[in-house]
Enzyme design. Structure first.
Site, PDB file in Angstrom:
ATOM      1  N   SER A 174      32.374   8.555  72.932  1.00  0.00           N
ATOM      2  CA  SER A 174      32.049   7.480  73.403  1.00  0.00           C
ATOM      3  C   SER A 174      33.158   6.220  73.345  1.00  0.00           C
ATOM      4  O   SER A 174      32.945   5.182  73.955  1.00  0.00           O
ATOM      5  CB  SER A 174      30.782   6.931  72.646  1.00  0.00           C
ATOM      6  OG  SER A 174      31.198   6.794  71.324  1.00  0.00           O
ATOM      7  N   HIS A 202      26.320  11.179  76.300  1.00  0.00           N
ATOM      8  CA  HIS A 202      26.969  10.388  77.154  1.00  0.00           C
ATOM      9  C   HIS A 202      27.578  11.125  78.406  1.00  0.00           C
ATOM     10  O   HIS A 202      28.097  10.561  79.305  1.00  0.00           O
ATOM     11  CB  HIS A 202      28.254   9.666  76.497  1.00  0.00           C
ATOM     12  CG  HIS A 202      27.762   8.831  75.525  1.00  0.00           C
ATOM     13  ND1 HIS A 202      27.711   7.402  75.977  1.00  0.00           N
ATOM     14  CD2 HIS A 202      27.860   8.503  74.034  1.00  0.00           C
ATOM     15  CE1 HIS A 202      27.068   6.683  74.984  1.00  0.00           C
ATOM     16  NE2 HIS A 202      27.564   7.608  73.881  1.00  0.00           N
ATOM     17  N   LYS A 233      19.646   7.275  77.325  1.00  0.00           N
ATOM     18  CA  LYS A 233      20.802   6.825  77.820  1.00  0.00           C
ATOM     19  C   LYS A 233      20.593   6.721  79.329  1.00  0.00           C
ATOM     20  O   LYS A 233      19.557   5.989  79.982  1.00  0.00           O
ATOM     21  CB  LYS A 233      22.085   7.675  77.314  1.00  0.00           C
ATOM     22  CG  LYS A 233      22.364   6.825  75.878  1.00  0.00           C
ATOM     23  CD  LYS A 233      23.637   7.419  75.285  1.00  0.00           C
ATOM     24  CE  LYS A 233      23.821   6.779  74.020  1.00  0.00           C
ATOM     25  NZ  LYS A 233      23.820   7.818  72.796  1.00  0.00           N
TER      26      LYS A 233
END
Ligand SMILES: *Cc1c(COP(=O)(O)O)cnc(C)c1O
Length: 387
Positions: A174, A202, A233
């Site tokens: 990240s 992610h 997310k």
């Protein structure tokens, strides 16, 4: 505690929350002001999606508000099964188990599967929840430098002494936005008889030709034993986590994974919207295409303006400033210019590697990107980052 809190403040490490008074989206309201949001994990721009809001309302009308139970007692509806199927289908895996969050998925994945006879080999930059999950398990621990395949191979050689081995990595890290070299990891896993676990938080919805994550990027769909991920997310941004992969593993987790056995079921609104979300992603790759286009546009313009941007394979663009104070000054000035971003410095990133992390979204329109870039250029010149 007050003394310690004062010390945290004095060290400049005290975290405050910025209060948003609008839905989460590209343009948000903070302290009575409209600002552009470039620091949410809202990769596909779905946090405020009307179709998902409608699906959540419909699910509440049809299945109520809460489950008041863990899954195995009376907390499982038809919808929960349907969402698990949709996730397996999306990733090309055999089965899926839902959790309240990916923090729980990672916290509950190691302890049921591995004992003191086994080895867990973990990337040094893995997410806190993987680190905590590993701590809860009695397996022997090895750690390799971020994405360093020579170091990983050394660990694998040492770990031949153990019964089972598993390599654990984030799909996208990240802070830099780099993807794990999963092709090489899987090669080494085969050579040294290890399993592989990837945290897709992610990378899911972002990597690969259609956004199906890191296994699509490396053409390894269905070949990785364990994937964990979040619904918080790219996948709508509400809450919820999952582990997906080989059916025997998922089956074992349903028997023994503590955050699954001893924590409440996801509520119908989240589950219903989740099902609708995967339906949308099956219907069209347009959101992913737009995300890729936006990232490309942002990076190209920022580099042309003279900014130093780390190579990225994701929607995370690290604008390198190197100096900690500069990263904070720049983020503060950008906020004055109406652009919401966060500056990171040691110990979150290595010493001398301070940066501003920009997260691009399919929810950003060209005009938002242009305003963000213009603000970076203006502030960059004021602070001497750009000539
Ligand atoms: C965000 C994140 C998590 C936690 O996900 P939640 O569903 O919010 O608990 C876990 N792992 C990684 C790599 C993440 O980025």
């Amino acid at each position: 505690m007050q003394h310690e809190l004062d010390e945290i403040r004095a060290a400049g490490l005290y975290k405050t929350e910025r209060v948003i008074c609008s839905p989460q989206r590209a343009e948000i309201e903070v302290a009575g002001r409209k600002v552009l949001n470039f620091c949410a994990n809202n990769y596909l721009g779905l946090s405020d999606n009307k179709r998902l809001v409608e699906a959540a309302k419909r699910a509440m009308d049809e299945r109520g508000y809460g489950m008041s139970s863990v899954r195995f007692i009376c907390g499982c509806q038809d919808m929960h099964k349907e969402l698990e199927k949709a996730i397996s289908n999306y990733f090309g895996t055999e089965d899926t188990i839902l959790y309240a969050a990916c923090f729980d998925a990672n916290g509950g994945v190691f302890e049921p599967l591995f004992t003191e006879q086994d080895a867990i080999i973990s990337d040094a930059l893995n997410h806190a929840s993987i680190i905590d999950g590993v701590r809860l398990c009695k397996a022997v621990r090895y750690r390799y430098a971020n994405a360093d395949m020579a170091d990983l191979e050394e660990c694998l050689k040492k770990a031949q002494a153990q019964r089972f081995r598993i390599i654990c990595t984030d799909g996208v890290f990240s802070m830099d936005g780099n993807a794990a070299p999963l092709d090489k990891i899987v090669e080494l896993a085969e050579k040294y008889d290890a399993m592989v676990m990837v945290d897709e938080c992610h990378s899911a919805g972002v990597l690969g030709k259609t956004g199906r994550g890191i296994t699509e990027l490396y053409d390894l769909r269905g070949k990785v034993e364990i994937l964990t991920g979040t619904l918080g997310k790219a996948f709508g941004g509400a809450v919820g986590g999952f582990t997906t992969g080989k059916k025997e593993i998922i089956d074992m987790l349903r028997q023994r994974s503590r955050p699954y056995l001893f924590s409440n079921s996801l509520p119908p609104a989240v589950v219903g919207a989740g099902i609708e979300m995967f339906k949308m992603l099956e219907e069209s790759d347009a959101l992913h295409d737009k995300l890729v286009e936006n990232v490309e546009y942002f990076r190209t313009k920022m580099m042309a303006a003279g900014f130093d941007i780390k190579p990225t394979q994701s929607a995370i663009c690290a604008v390198m400033l190197y100096d900690a104070k500069l990263s904070q000054d720049m983020a503060a000035k950008l906020q004055e210019e109406g652009v919401f971003v966060t500056g990171f410095y040691y110990p979150v990133v290595p010493k001398g590697q301070a940066r501003i992390r920009v997260q691009v979204s399919a929810g950003h329109e060209r005009e938002h990107l242009d305003r963000c870039i213009a603000a970076f250029v203006k502030v960059g010149k004021e602070l001497g980052v750009l000539k």
